[in-house]
Design a protein around this motif. Structure first.
Motif, PDB file in Angstrom:
ATOM      1  N   VAL A  30      25.409   1.589   8.889  1.00 41.50           N
ATOM      2  CA  VAL A  30      24.565   2.740   8.470  1.00 41.50           C
ATOM      3  C   VAL A  30      24.103   3.382   9.747  1.00 41.50           C
ATOM      4  CG1 VAL A  30      23.656   1.504   6.317  1.00 41.50           C
ATOM      5  CG2 VAL A  30      22.218   1.652   8.359  1.00 41.50           C
ATOM      6  N   ASP A  31      23.823   4.756   9.379  1.00 45.96           N
ATOM      7  CA  ASP A  31      23.376   5.739  10.434  1.00 45.96           C
ATOM      8  C   ASP A  31      21.956   6.085  10.033  1.00 45.96           C
ATOM      9  OD1 ASP A  31      23.961   7.391  12.411  1.00 45.96           O
ATOM     10  OD2 ASP A  31      25.103   8.906  11.291  1.00 45.96           O
ATOM     11  N   LYS A  32      21.000   5.370  10.659  1.00 49.20           N
ATOM     12  CA  LYS A  32      19.558   5.340  10.673  1.00 49.20           C
ATOM     13  C   LYS A  32      19.160   6.656  11.125  1.00 49.20           C
ATOM     14  CE  LYS A  32      16.344   3.139  13.090  1.00 49.20           C
ATOM     15  NZ  LYS A  32      15.107   4.172  12.824  1.00 49.20           N
ATOM     16  N   PRO A  33      18.124   7.200  10.287  1.00 47.30           N
ATOM     17  CA  PRO A  33      17.336   8.406  10.711  1.00 47.30           C
ATOM     18  C   PRO A  33      16.185   8.029  11.604  1.00 47.30           C
ATOM     19  CG  PRO A  33      16.783   7.789   8.441  1.00 47.30           C
ATOM     20  CD  PRO A  33      17.707   6.998   8.722  1.00 47.30           C
ATOM     21  N   HIS A  34      15.737   8.760  12.246  1.00 44.44           N
ATOM     22  CA  HIS A  34      14.371   8.855  12.916  1.00 44.44           C
ATOM     23  C   HIS A  34      13.421   8.576  11.880  1.00 44.44           C
ATOM     24  CE1 HIS A  34      16.797  11.236  16.060  1.00 44.44           C
ATOM     25  NE2 HIS A  34      16.094  10.466  16.779  1.00 44.44           N
ATOM     26  N   PHE A  35      12.307   7.889  12.318  1.00 46.72           N
ATOM     27  CA  PHE A  35      10.906   7.840  11.744  1.00 46.72           C
ATOM     28  C   PHE A  35      11.299   6.673  10.670  1.00 46.72           C
ATOM     29  CE2 PHE A  35      10.972  12.358  12.791  1.00 46.72           C
ATOM     30  CZ  PHE A  35       9.804  12.492  13.536  1.00 46.72           C
ATOM     31  N   ALA A  92       0.897  -1.134  -0.116  1.00 43.12           N
ATOM     32  CA  ALA A  92       0.056  -0.025  -0.111  1.00 43.12           C
ATOM     33  C   ALA A  92       1.009   1.212   0.107  1.00 43.12           C
ATOM     34  CB  ALA A  92      -0.843  -0.082   1.192  1.00 43.12           C
ATOM     35  N   PRO A  93       0.277   2.121  -0.519  1.00 46.76           N
ATOM     36  CA  PRO A  93       1.138   3.633  -0.542  1.00 46.76           C
ATOM     37  C   PRO A  93       1.626   4.071   0.778  1.00 46.76           C
ATOM     38  CG  PRO A  93      -0.621   3.710  -1.897  1.00 46.76           C
ATOM     39  CD  PRO A  93      -0.995   2.602  -1.155  1.00 46.76           C
ATOM     40  N   GLU A  94       2.836   4.484   0.991  1.00 47.00           N
ATOM     41  CA  GLU A  94       3.294   4.853   2.241  1.00 47.00           C
ATOM     42  C   GLU A  94       3.819   6.302   2.175  1.00 47.00           C
ATOM     43  OE1 GLU A  94       6.307   2.284   4.104  1.00 47.00           O
ATOM     44  OE2 GLU A  94       5.620   0.584   2.441  1.00 47.00           O
ATOM     45  N   VAL A  95       3.800   6.984   3.328  1.00 43.13           N
ATOM     46  CA  VAL A  95       4.338   8.596   3.598  1.00 43.13           C
ATOM     47  C   VAL A  95       5.477   8.179   3.455  1.00 43.13           C
ATOM     48  CG1 VAL A  95       4.531  10.704   4.912  1.00 43.13           C
ATOM     49  CG2 VAL A  95       2.255   9.289   4.900  1.00 43.13           C
ATOM     50  N   PRO A  96       6.396   9.067   2.367  1.00 45.18           N
ATOM     51  CA  PRO A  96       7.803   8.902   2.218  1.00 45.18           C
ATOM     52  C   PRO A  96       8.484   9.721   3.584  1.00 45.18           C
ATOM     53  CG  PRO A  96       6.830   9.793   0.232  1.00 45.18           C
ATOM     54  CD  PRO A  96       5.787   9.597   1.322  1.00 45.18           C
ATOM     55  N   VAL A  97       9.518   9.083   4.100  1.00 50.00           N
ATOM     56  CA  VAL A  97      10.418   9.546   5.187  1.00 50.00           C
ATOM     57  C   VAL A  97      11.496  10.531   4.543  1.00 50.00           C
ATOM     58  CG1 VAL A  97      11.671   8.872   7.193  1.00 50.00           C
ATOM     59  CG2 VAL A  97       9.924   7.554   6.799  1.00 50.00           C
ATOM     60  N   PRO A  98      11.337  11.638   4.783  1.00 52.02           N
ATOM     61  CA  PRO A  98      12.632  12.540   4.039  1.00 52.02           C
ATOM     62  C   PRO A  98      13.753  12.627   4.482  1.00 52.02           C
ATOM     63  CG  PRO A  98      11.045  13.815   5.547  1.00 52.02           C
ATOM     64  CD  PRO A  98      10.619  12.455   5.815  1.00 52.02           C
ATOM     65  N   PHE A  99      14.336  11.672   5.207  1.00 48.01           N
ATOM     66  CA  PHE A  99      15.650  11.616   5.673  1.00 48.01           C
ATOM     67  C   PHE A  99      16.658  10.317   5.084  1.00 48.01           C
ATOM     68  CE2 PHE A  99      12.774  12.967   8.990  1.00 48.01           C
ATOM     69  CZ  PHE A  99      13.092  14.335   8.894  1.00 48.01           C
ATOM     70  N   VAL A 158      20.510  -7.894   5.298  1.00 51.28           N
ATOM     71  CA  VAL A 158      19.790  -7.870   6.768  1.00 51.28           C
ATOM     72  C   VAL A 158      20.345  -7.487   7.801  1.00 51.28           C
ATOM     73  CG1 VAL A 158      18.419 -10.041   5.975  1.00 51.28           C
ATOM     74  CG2 VAL A 158      20.577 -10.191   7.277  1.00 51.28           C
ATOM     75  N   PRO A 159      19.590  -6.661   8.552  1.00 47.84           N
ATOM     76  CA  PRO A 159      20.298  -6.150   9.854  1.00 47.84           C
ATOM     77  C   PRO A 159      20.584  -7.254  10.973  1.00 47.84           C
ATOM     78  CG  PRO A 159      17.703  -5.791   9.877  1.00 47.84           C
ATOM     79  CD  PRO A 159      18.361  -6.496   8.712  1.00 47.84           C
ATOM     80  N   VAL A 160      21.504  -7.378  11.778  1.00 55.28           N
ATOM     81  CA  VAL A 160      21.720  -8.200  12.569  1.00 55.28           C
ATOM     82  C   VAL A 160      21.326  -7.742  14.136  1.00 55.28           C
ATOM     83  CG1 VAL A 160      23.817  -9.068  11.382  1.00 55.28           C
ATOM     84  CG2 VAL A 160      24.138  -7.428  13.232  1.00 55.28           C
ATOM     85  N   HIS A 161      20.696  -6.768  14.236  1.00 53.78           N
ATOM     86  CA  HIS A 161      19.928  -6.356  15.306  1.00 53.78           C
ATOM     87  C   HIS A 161      19.018  -5.248  15.068  1.00 53.78           C
ATOM     88  CE1 HIS A 161      22.225  -2.368  16.096  1.00 53.78           C
ATOM     89  NE2 HIS A 161      22.911  -2.894  15.146  1.00 53.78           N
ATOM     90  N   ARG A 162      18.147  -4.505  15.870  1.00 57.28           N
ATOM     91  CA  ARG A 162      16.941  -3.819  15.396  1.00 57.28           C
ATOM     92  C   ARG A 162      17.254  -2.246  16.398  1.00 57.28           C
ATOM     93  NH1 ARG A 162      12.691  -7.110  14.277  1.00 57.28           N
ATOM     94  NH2 ARG A 162      13.406  -8.921  13.162  1.00 57.28           N
ATOM     95  N   LEU A 163      16.740  -1.419  15.737  1.00 56.94           N
ATOM     96  CA  LEU A 163      16.601  -0.058  16.398  1.00 56.94           C
ATOM     97  C   LEU A 163      15.055   0.224  16.126  1.00 56.94           C
ATOM     98  CD1 LEU A 163      19.398   2.191  15.209  1.00 56.94           C
ATOM     99  CD2 LEU A 163      19.186   1.115  17.352  1.00 56.94           C
ATOM    100  N   ASP A 164      14.217   0.853  17.012  1.00 60.63           N
ATOM    101  CA  ASP A 164      13.094   1.109  17.053  1.00 60.63           C
ATOM    102  C   ASP A 164      13.029   1.996  15.897  1.00 60.63           C
ATOM    103  OD1 ASP A 164      12.123  -0.455  19.039  1.00 60.63           O
ATOM    104  OD2 ASP A 164      12.161   1.224  20.460  1.00 60.63           O
ATOM    105  N   ARG A 165      11.837   2.226  15.105  1.00 58.63           N
ATOM    106  CA  ARG A 165      11.311   3.063  14.269  1.00 58.63           C
ATOM    107  C   ARG A 165      11.629   4.682  14.519  1.00 58.63           C
ATOM    108  NH1 ARG A 165       7.420   6.214  11.667  1.00 58.63           N
ATOM    109  NH2 ARG A 165       5.996   5.783  13.658  1.00 58.63           N
ATOM    110  N   PRO A 183       1.340  10.966  10.905  1.00 57.41           N
ATOM    111  CA  PRO A 183       1.993  10.262   9.896  1.00 57.41           C
ATOM    112  C   PRO A 183       2.924  11.229   8.980  1.00 57.41           C
ATOM    113  CG  PRO A 183      -0.162   9.683   9.411  1.00 57.41           C
ATOM    114  CD  PRO A 183      -0.353  10.317  10.592  1.00 57.41           C
ATOM    115  N   ASN A 184       2.500  12.399   8.818  1.00 58.09           N
ATOM    116  CA  ASN A 184       3.030  13.505   7.830  1.00 58.09           C
ATOM    117  C   ASN A 184       3.825  14.423   8.879  1.00 58.09           C
ATOM    118  OD1 ASN A 184       1.598  12.794   4.945  1.00 58.09           O
ATOM    119  ND2 ASN A 184      -0.161  12.890   6.620  1.00 58.09           N
TER     120      ASN A 184
END
Length: 295
Positions: free
Chosen positions: A98-103, A77-84, A131-138, A260-261
């Motif tokens: 990698v350096d993951k952005p917020h959101f 389904a269409p998603e709101v693009p994360v602008p980072f 694949v990631p070998v661990h997780r960071l929250d969104r 979400p926007n």
């Protein structure tokens, strides 16, 4: 799990459906049309993009196969693009940091499919096995370790499982008028599947975080967090338990829904660095985020 018989496409792997026993269907297509009528099966079948678990193309004559799987591509389904952007800190033959952005979510799940670290990197770097070998929250930004070679996943995953990775986080939260730092917070955290928030409850502690106080700026302060365990929302809960909920946290102390926007009020939590002895070479390694947390 065995490799899917259809390749990664545009960063996404195929979906699959298990054909249950006890169905009256004569062919695979009979079952798909009857049980999943909302899908565009004609287009997929015409393109040869419906296959069984052995990679054999399914057509209108393929007999029904009870308990077996059928694979196909599904358009999210269409998603709101994360602008980072996702910034690459390190890349070699098998490791991508990698350096993951917020959101931005780490992996495809729920409403977040294309707008995830995994799908972006697979597509943009041409690494279908990443694949990631661990997780960071969104809502958490910072250092995220990934592998691009399936043979390397287990050694790096085991580092995290066996707590051989030294993690340092930063957070912006209210400055506490009392309390000594550094201090260690231990508690029992309970997370019920399907519920958005976790909670602390009486009992034997299953989480531990060392908290250090950094600079103060008015009513706020910068904290360094060194978790020894990795429970869901552990850092959020431990700071909140001290009376210092992280700025931008819409889960604690009370849940509130986000637009979400709206990308203007991130959770001020950053995975600042990861340190470990490489499981393959024994070499000490350290990766640090280039991001900053704003007050």
């Amino acid at each position: 799990m065995a490799r899917a018989p259809l390749p990664i496409r545009d960063g996404l792997g195929p979906d699959r459906i298990r054909m249950p026993a006890g169905q009256p269907s004569v062919t695979v297509v009979d079952y798909l049309l009857g049980q999943h009528p909302g899908e565009d099966w004609d287009t997929r079948l015409g393109a040869g993009e419906v296959v069984d678990e052995h990679g054999r193309v399914v057509d209108h004559t393929t007999p029904y196969q009870p308990t077996r799987f059928v694979y196909f591509y599904r358009e999210p389904a269409p998603e709101v693009p994360v602008p980072f952007a996702v910034d690459v800190l390190h890349r070699d033959a098998g490791l991508v940091v990698v350096d993951k952005p917020h959101f931005l979510a780490t992996i495809p799940r729920g409403a977040h499919i294309r707008e995830t670290v995994v799908v972006r990197l697979r597509r943009d770097l041409g690494l279908p096995d990443l694949v990631p070998v661990h997780r960071l929250d969104r809502m958490t930004a910072g250092v995220l370790l990934c592998t691009a070679d399936p043979a390397l996943r287990r050694p790096y995953q085991e580092m995290f499982e066996k707590q051989r990775v030294r993690k340092t986080y930063e957070a912006i939260a209210p400055a506490l008028a009392d309390g000594e730092f550094p201090r260690t917070v231990r508690s029992r955290i309970r997370k019920v599947h399907g519920e958005l928030t976790a909670s602390e409850e009486p009992g034997e502690p299953n989480s531990e975080t060392l908290i250090e106080l950094g600079e103060r700026r008015g009513a706020l302060a910068r904290y360094r967090l060194r978790p020894r365990t990795g429970r869901t929302h552990q850092l959020r809960l431990h700071l909140n338990s001290l009376g210092a909920p992280i700025v931008g946290d819409n889960f604690y102390p009370e849940f509130r829904r986000r637009d979400p926007n709206d990308f203007t009020d991130p959770l001020r939590l950053l995975a600042r660095s990861l340190e470990f002895d490489d499981p393959l070479t024994g070499e000490p390694r350290r990766f640090e985020s280039r991001r900053t947390l704003e007050y």
